[in-house]
Design a protein around this motif. Sequence first.
Motif, short mmCIF file in Angstrom:
data_model
loop_
_atom_site.label_atom_id
_atom_site.label_comp_id
_atom_site.label_asym_id
_atom_site.label_seq_id
_atom_site.Cartn_x
_atom_site.Cartn_y
_atom_site.Cartn_z
N PRO A 178 0.84 -1.20 0.00
CA PRO A 178 0.00 0.00 0.00
C PRO A 178 0.87 1.25 0.00
O PRO A 178 1.96 1.27 0.57
CB PRO A 178 -0.80 -0.14 1.30
N ARG A 179 0.37 2.33 -0.64
CA ARG A 179 1.25 3.47 -0.85
C ARG A 179 0.59 4.84 -0.63
O ARG A 179 1.28 5.86 -0.58
CB ARG A 179 1.81 3.42 -2.27
N ALA A 180 -0.73 4.90 -0.54
CA ALA A 180 -1.38 6.21 -0.42
C ALA A 180 -2.76 6.05 0.16
O ALA A 180 -3.39 4.99 0.05
CB ALA A 180 -1.46 6.89 -1.79
N ILE A 181 -3.24 7.15 0.77
CA ILE A 181 -4.56 7.13 1.41
C ILE A 181 -5.17 8.52 1.31
O ILE A 181 -4.48 9.54 1.36
CB ILE A 181 -4.46 6.68 2.88
N ALA A 182 -6.49 8.54 1.16
CA ALA A 182 -7.25 9.79 1.24
C ALA A 182 -8.55 9.49 1.96
O ALA A 182 -9.27 8.54 1.59
CB ALA A 182 -7.53 10.35 -0.15
N LEU A 183 -8.84 10.25 3.00
CA LEU A 183 -10.06 10.02 3.77
C LEU A 183 -11.27 10.57 3.02
O LEU A 183 -11.23 11.68 2.48
CB LEU A 183 -9.94 10.66 5.14
N VAL A 184 -12.34 9.78 3.00
CA VAL A 184 -13.58 10.17 2.34
C VAL A 184 -14.73 9.82 3.26
O VAL A 184 -14.54 9.20 4.31
CB VAL A 184 -13.74 9.45 0.98
N SER A 185 -15.92 10.21 2.87
CA SER A 185 -17.09 9.98 3.71
C SER A 185 -17.25 8.49 4.04
O SER A 185 -17.36 7.65 3.15
CB SER A 185 -18.34 10.47 2.99
N GLY A 186 -17.19 8.15 5.31
CA GLY A 186 -17.40 6.79 5.75
C GLY A 186 -16.25 5.85 5.57
O GLY A 186 -16.39 4.64 5.81
N GLY A 187 -15.09 6.36 5.18
CA GLY A 187 -13.97 5.45 4.98
C GLY A 187 -12.77 6.11 4.35
O GLY A 187 -12.45 7.26 4.65
N ALA A 188 -12.11 5.38 3.44
CA ALA A 188 -10.87 5.89 2.86
C ALA A 188 -10.63 5.30 1.49
O ALA A 188 -10.97 4.15 1.21
CB ALA A 188 -9.69 5.56 3.78
N LEU A 189 -10.04 6.13 0.62
CA LEU A 189 -9.45 5.64 -0.62
C LEU A 189 -8.06 5.11 -0.28
O LEU A 189 -7.29 5.77 0.42
CB LEU A 189 -9.32 6.75 -1.64
N VAL A 190 -7.73 3.93 -0.77
CA VAL A 190 -6.44 3.31 -0.49
C VAL A 190 -5.85 2.80 -1.79
O VAL A 190 -6.54 2.14 -2.59
CB VAL A 190 -6.59 2.14 0.51
N ALA A 191 -4.57 3.13 -2.01
CA ALA A 191 -3.86 2.63 -3.19
C ALA A 191 -2.98 1.46 -2.77
O ALA A 191 -2.14 1.59 -1.87
CB ALA A 191 -3.00 3.74 -3.79
N GLU A 192 -3.20 0.32 -3.40
CA GLU A 192 -2.36 -0.86 -3.12
C GLU A 192 -2.49 -1.83 -4.28
O GLU A 192 -3.46 -1.80 -5.03
CB GLU A 192 -2.76 -1.54 -1.81
N ALA A 193 -1.46 -2.68 -4.42
CA ALA A 193 -1.41 -3.67 -5.50
C ALA A 193 -1.60 -3.02 -6.86
O ALA A 193 -2.17 -3.63 -7.78
CB ALA A 193 -2.46 -4.76 -5.26
N GLY A 194 -1.15 -1.78 -7.01
CA GLY A 194 -1.27 -1.07 -8.27
C GLY A 194 -2.64 -0.53 -8.57
O GLY A 194 -2.86 0.10 -9.59
N LYS A 195 -3.60 -0.74 -7.66
CA LYS A 195 -4.99 -0.34 -7.89
C LYS A 195 -5.43 0.70 -6.87
O LYS A 195 -4.77 0.90 -5.85
CB LYS A 195 -5.91 -1.57 -7.81
N LEU A 196 -6.56 1.32 -7.14
CA LEU A 196 -7.16 2.27 -6.22
C LEU A 196 -8.51 1.71 -5.77
O LEU A 196 -9.34 1.32 -6.59
CB LEU A 196 -7.35 3.63 -6.88
N TRP A 197 -8.71 1.71 -4.43
CA TRP A 197 -9.90 1.11 -3.84
C TRP A 197 -10.62 2.13 -2.96
O TRP A 197 -9.98 2.97 -2.32
CB TRP A 197 -9.53 -0.09 -2.96
N ILE A 198 -11.94 2.01 -2.90
CA ILE A 198 -12.72 2.75 -1.92
C ILE A 198 -13.11 1.76 -0.83
O ILE A 198 -13.68 0.70 -1.11
CB ILE A 198 -13.97 3.42 -2.54
N THR A 199 -12.77 2.09 0.39
CA THR A 199 -13.07 1.21 1.52
C THR A 199 -14.04 1.94 2.45
O THR A 199 -13.95 3.15 2.62
CB THR A 199 -11.80 0.83 2.29
N LYS A 200 -14.94 1.20 3.06
CA LYS A 200 -15.95 1.81 3.93
C LYS A 200 -16.03 1.08 5.27
O LYS A 200 -15.97 -0.15 5.34
CB LYS A 200 -17.32 1.79 3.26
N ASP A 201 -16.13 1.88 6.33
CA ASP A 201 -16.39 1.37 7.68
C ASP A 201 -17.88 1.58 7.93
O ASP A 201 -18.33 2.68 8.26
CB ASP A 201 -15.53 2.15 8.68
N LEU A 202 -18.66 0.52 7.78
CA LEU A 202 -20.12 0.63 7.80
C LEU A 202 -20.71 0.68 9.20
O LEU A 202 -21.87 1.09 9.37
CB LEU A 202 -20.73 -0.53 7.01
N ASN A 203 -19.96 0.23 10.22
CA ASN A 203 -20.53 0.20 11.58
C ASN A 203 -19.70 1.01 12.58
O ASN A 203 -19.83 0.84 13.79
CB ASN A 203 -20.68 -1.24 12.06
#
Length: 841
Positions: A109-134
């Motif tokens: 993993p190499r980068a992060i940006a906080l967004v509503s309810g979670g974070a954008l995370v860059a890893e494995a060459g891809k960009l993901w949106i992750t959410k903490d639902l609870n």
Amino acid sequence: MVGFGPSLIPHAAEEPSPIRTPADERSTFQLEPGLQIDLVAAEPMIKDPVAITFDADGRLWVVEMTGYMTTIDGANEDQPSGRVLVLEDTDNDGQMDQRHVYLDSLVMPRAIALVSGGALVAEAGKLWITKDLNNDLKADSKTLVDATYAAGGLPEHAPNGLWRGLDNWLYSAKGRVRYRSLPSGTFLRDSTEFRGQWGISHDDAGHLVYNYNWSQLHADLVPPNALARNKNHKPTTGIDHGLTLDRRVYPIRSTLAVNRGYIPGTLDSAGRIREFTAACSPFVYRETTLPDVYRGNIFVCEPAGNLIKRNVVTQQGVTLSARDPHPGREFLASTDERFRPVALATGPDGALYVADMYRGMVQHHAYMTPYLREKTLERNLTQPVHTGRIWRITPKNQTARITKKLSTASTAELVAALSSASGWQRDVAQRLLIERQDVQSVPALTELATQGHEPLGRMHALWTLDGLQKNTAPADRTNLLFRALADSDTRVSTTALRLLEPMARRDKAVQTKLGAVLLANGPAASLPSVLQMTLSASALNPADAQLLLAGIMDRYDTLALLRDAALSSLAHQEFAFLKRVWNDPRWQTKQPAKEIFLEMLASAIIHERNPTQLSALFRLVSGSREPMGWRQEAVLNGLAFGGSNTAKPIRLGAPPALLTSAALAKSPKLAAVSHFFTWPGRTVARHKTVQKPLLNEDEQKLFASGRQLYLNTCSGCHGTDGAGQSRFGPPLAGSDWVTGNEKRLALILLHGMEGPIMVKNRLYDAPDILPSMPAHSTLDDATLTALVTYIRNEWGNQAGPVDRRMVSTTRVTGQGRIVPWTAKELDAYMSKQSQPTQTQP
């Protein structure tokens, strides 16, 4: 095989390099007076931190790249060992005491940006949106946003950063895309300019700041994508502007284990690096916790030198520059060889936070030289791995400051936070207001944008409203922006102008009103305002745009950035604008700046490949009383260099008189231009470019691109014709300094040169020329290669092609040079370089 024997390594004491505890490491720090540095977190709580950021509740998010260089050969790099942590300081003593694994099983993993309810995370060459639902600080979902975000790149050379700009877009270093979150929860992907290598941030005005491992500080002088709108013109200014030529660093311990330590000049006699070799993570300090002298400063990490440099930034007109306030002493340096600062951040308390990977190896195995491998093993720098520390820098004797959680702040409180003296508070408040999409915030934001006491608050209010467009009536937004356009603060008025552009393109009434306002205000506007007017002219109707730009170019045509900005706004209008100025009395007297701009216009016109326009251009040029006057020569140059990149000849309806006249036989350049065109009864067997028999097709394209770089970078001192300028620079045409050894010329461009200098049997010295030529080391290797190719093969110079790796190799071998060359020094250096180098088996 080149050896790395003792003769190539400067003498230096082999200082001890023990593995230290956090408390022992802290004792090795040398920090600027009046400040203190304290531990926030360390192993085993965290490991291998590469990115840090604070959320709205003051919790610290840490990206752990635990797969990076676990062995000297980089074993297990593809294993899912990385994590994203959330750290909390529950008792407000300044140290993190709770740790939550938000996301694990990540590949590098190499980068992060906080967004509503979670974070954008860059890893494995891809960009993901992750959410903490609870709301338990653990990600419950992970959804792919972009499968190609950092695909194919090695760890040190792939996109990273995910920095949210003032304009609500997320930008990356080492990448060409940006993202913007939409109310639907999806992300808009857009192309943008390439920026930097590792780390990105912005200043209070929104200028994006980044760097390269060899050049510590670059920035954009214009808004993103503003100079890239005209596909017929390639700008050479404004983006990737080098803020300082100063690359000198001042470690307080030997740094023998650096990749290029075997190259003479890289290390001084004490074995310490002389200049940046791993610059990263430039960070603008926009807080008030540190003393006032630090506000607006840009800090740059140098993990290879175990230090952080401080830069004081100033603005003059539309240009930013930076300087080291204390040459010889760094803001923060350590005698611990394993202090590896790689990322910086601020949080709600306004302190400066440092992510320290704390390890011996920071060079990826793909780039590790035999010399560095030997030194790493010799000094036992393969250990430790999976350690790391976070440090906080504050004024001395200051206790941890308790701040309000913005996540629970009311809408009114968030709107008020937009006027905070803290850049972190303003940025987070803007993000939260947009994420909430609360229509109730619009009246308060509107009031702040027009009546707020703090200019930065008014500016942030405008950008926040831009993020709430669906909650704002178009007419209300238009009226608000026209009011803000009259704001006394340039940052506010230029923001309003940027936001009016898309409205003017959609609405003719807005377009007409904006044109009238800009034409009325243009003559008295400040230079930064003029720059934005020039860029925003693209949104006006053509008549108003051309009238506005004609006035601006008459006053500011000597500024390369304004010329590029004007061309950006003249897409598909270049010929109409050229016709407008052709008969303008202000454009009848030869002036270098107007000559350059006419050439730029002609180059863009031929790139357009419009037969009607080109035929009309030839008639315009041929119809002048002086067929080959300075203006005609400028147009001819533009056609010659612009046409060299055309894929196939352009078919005209009839033969232009200029291309069939007797002048054709007398002008090789005119003859070359004629080969770009066909017409009834005439065919061209093969596309020909400017006559450069020593250059192949790719090299001729490099030569042509070098022309535009030369006009904006060098012609002010050496003339558009390479003949030199009295009291500025000596001639380049026929100069052995240009046509001789290509590495010598590259060294001059990289480091600069002082007079006196002998050119064509004439001695040039001040006051006949300037005392010294500045370095151009902030230009990248490709740019310098194009520049060298051009000046070595123009004005009768026929030095031939340049090795595309020559500049990069020369930059490396010349590392350590921090002052301009004299002719005597450079001759001696080149003589020494030509001697055989001893090698070892």
